[in-house]
Design a protein around this motif. Structure first.
Motif, short mmCIF file in Angstrom:
data_model
loop_
_atom_site.label_atom_id
_atom_site.label_comp_id
_atom_site.label_asym_id
_atom_site.label_seq_id
_atom_site.Cartn_x
_atom_site.Cartn_y
_atom_site.Cartn_z
N GLN A 1 4.74 -5.56 4.93
CA GLN A 1 4.83 -7.01 4.74
C GLN A 1 6.25 -7.47 4.50
O GLN A 1 6.61 -8.59 4.86
CB GLN A 1 3.90 -7.43 3.61
N MET B 1 0.84 -1.19 0.00
CA MET B 1 0.00 0.00 0.00
C MET B 1 0.88 1.25 0.00
O MET B 1 1.92 1.29 0.64
CB MET B 1 -0.86 0.03 1.26
N GLY C 1 -2.13 -4.61 4.13
CA GLY C 1 -1.15 -4.53 3.04
C GLY C 1 0.07 -3.69 3.34
O GLY C 1 0.82 -3.32 2.42
N HIS D 1 -0.40 -6.01 8.40
CA HIS D 1 -0.29 -7.00 7.31
C HIS D 1 -1.63 -7.16 6.59
O HIS D 1 -1.69 -7.23 5.36
CB HIS D 1 0.19 -8.34 7.86
#
Lengths: 145, 145, 145, 145
Positions: free
Chosen positions: B141, B2, B138, B135
């Motif tokens: 990660q 993101m 997004g 997570h």
């Protein structure tokens, strides 16, 4: 078991806590009672107690409420992690004092109705006076058996 | 990955963090998401979490952002130099809490998009819930591989 | 008639208030829900709402709660006695904003369960969005008939 | 003529002020008594009085003490010069509220022993309750003849 912490109950707690302080010849105390939202219901400062005593009593009572535990327990925890707990005291704008004398007021089913804080003598003595006050008003009696 | 921390993303982080807390039977949590300027985007306090939990969650999130590091790292550093880090907590007006649970939100190229803070259980548990929330939305990660 | 203002209810109020804002093409809003003690349960700030919006929304909600009346009424009263009400705003540390959009959440028998504040558009629009949110969550419905 | 404002006297003032409030069916009040240094000796908030009432009562009492005049007089002066008096309220950090109900406690030779503040009903009613409380405790009696 009292279910409501109203003004009459709060004044009973304070009167009995101060009577207990006089009976044991404690130094002059300040005692405050907060509602479940942390807002003062009643307060008294004995003659001879300095002006800071209110603030310390309030910090004990607010800290117990904010962390959901008596300040005796919080003071013990703080010894093991002083940097974190000190930063919490600052983050809470001083609404915390790591010494016995901040006690949650418990109603039926352990519901937190508010808290009481006292300051003036040792933390242990302050807490004993608060406990005496709470018992006299019908609160927290199951915790002592 | 993101690239934007908007309200929808912030609410996704919170919902997933709280779902994670419930899945692991954590104590009631407060979770807050701040933008890159340290200003709140969204917040939720679970039933049973005391009012101080928001302030501690905020202090974790704001402290991480202010120092440019997750509070897990800051808490570790503070152990080695408590006097300095405590003075920082005061200098920042309480915008700091030395316990895991304050996590930077990273976008592409490691750009800091904001931060998340949680409080209610242990610092480790608080941080695990935040990480699960990030997570799920997004974010961050790559840091877990 | 809802009798409890828990996190789920607070999030429903916020979601419905923001849906109402989007339906009427309001400017980006911040919406906050406080418990009866004035402590935040949840809040959300829409993309494009400046960081001050949350503070103003909070001040409306906290002021309504502290004075026991919606800020629409308080704003009206303040017009007749601006010096006093301004000093109150300062005495309350800024926990007050004299504009519609701070609304008490009423439960059975008129019991105050908390309050909601919104800021971003005109006071009238802010208040309409709050009212829509409260109705969607089952609160304050008798006041509109 | 009482010469000392101690805890017993302060509690007498509060009890009599609240008895007066109940006798006249006033809205729930908060009443506070400050010593000559502006520090609280005792206070009480009646059931149903919102949490802001204590802050407003304190601001009245502290403001009277700080300016050396009852808030009835200060509120009157403020009408004629609102910009200056408002800046005073800010300069005093909110220790001021421009409405009747903040009353100096006078001892022999007019010596200021402290002050009392009340909030909950109209300023006039708040002040009447304070005056009744002071008279019952033996203070300020010459001012009413």
């Amino acid at each position: 078991m009292m279910a409501t912490l109203d003004l009459t109950a709060a004044q009973t707690v304070i009167a009995a806590a101060l009577a207990s302080a006089r009976a044991r010849a404690a130094k002059p105390l300040a005692v405050i009672v907060l509602d479940a939202g942390g807002h003062p219901i009643a307060f008294a400062r004995e003659d001879g107690a300095t002006f800071a005593r209110l603030e310390i009593a309030r910090a004990k009572a607010k800290g117990a409420l904010g962390m959901g535990a008596d300040t005796r327990i919080l003071a013990e925890r703080a010894k093991g992690n002083p940097v974190f707990f000190q930063s919490v005291a600052v983050a809470l704008g001083g609404d915390m004092a790591f010494s016995p004398g901040g006690v949650l007021v418990r109603g039926p089913q352990g519901l937190v109705l508010g808290s009481v804080g006292a300051s003036g003598d040792t933390g242990d003595c302050d807490e004993e006076c608060v406990t005496a006050g709470l018992h006299a008003a019908g609160f927290n009696q199951e915790q002592t058996r």
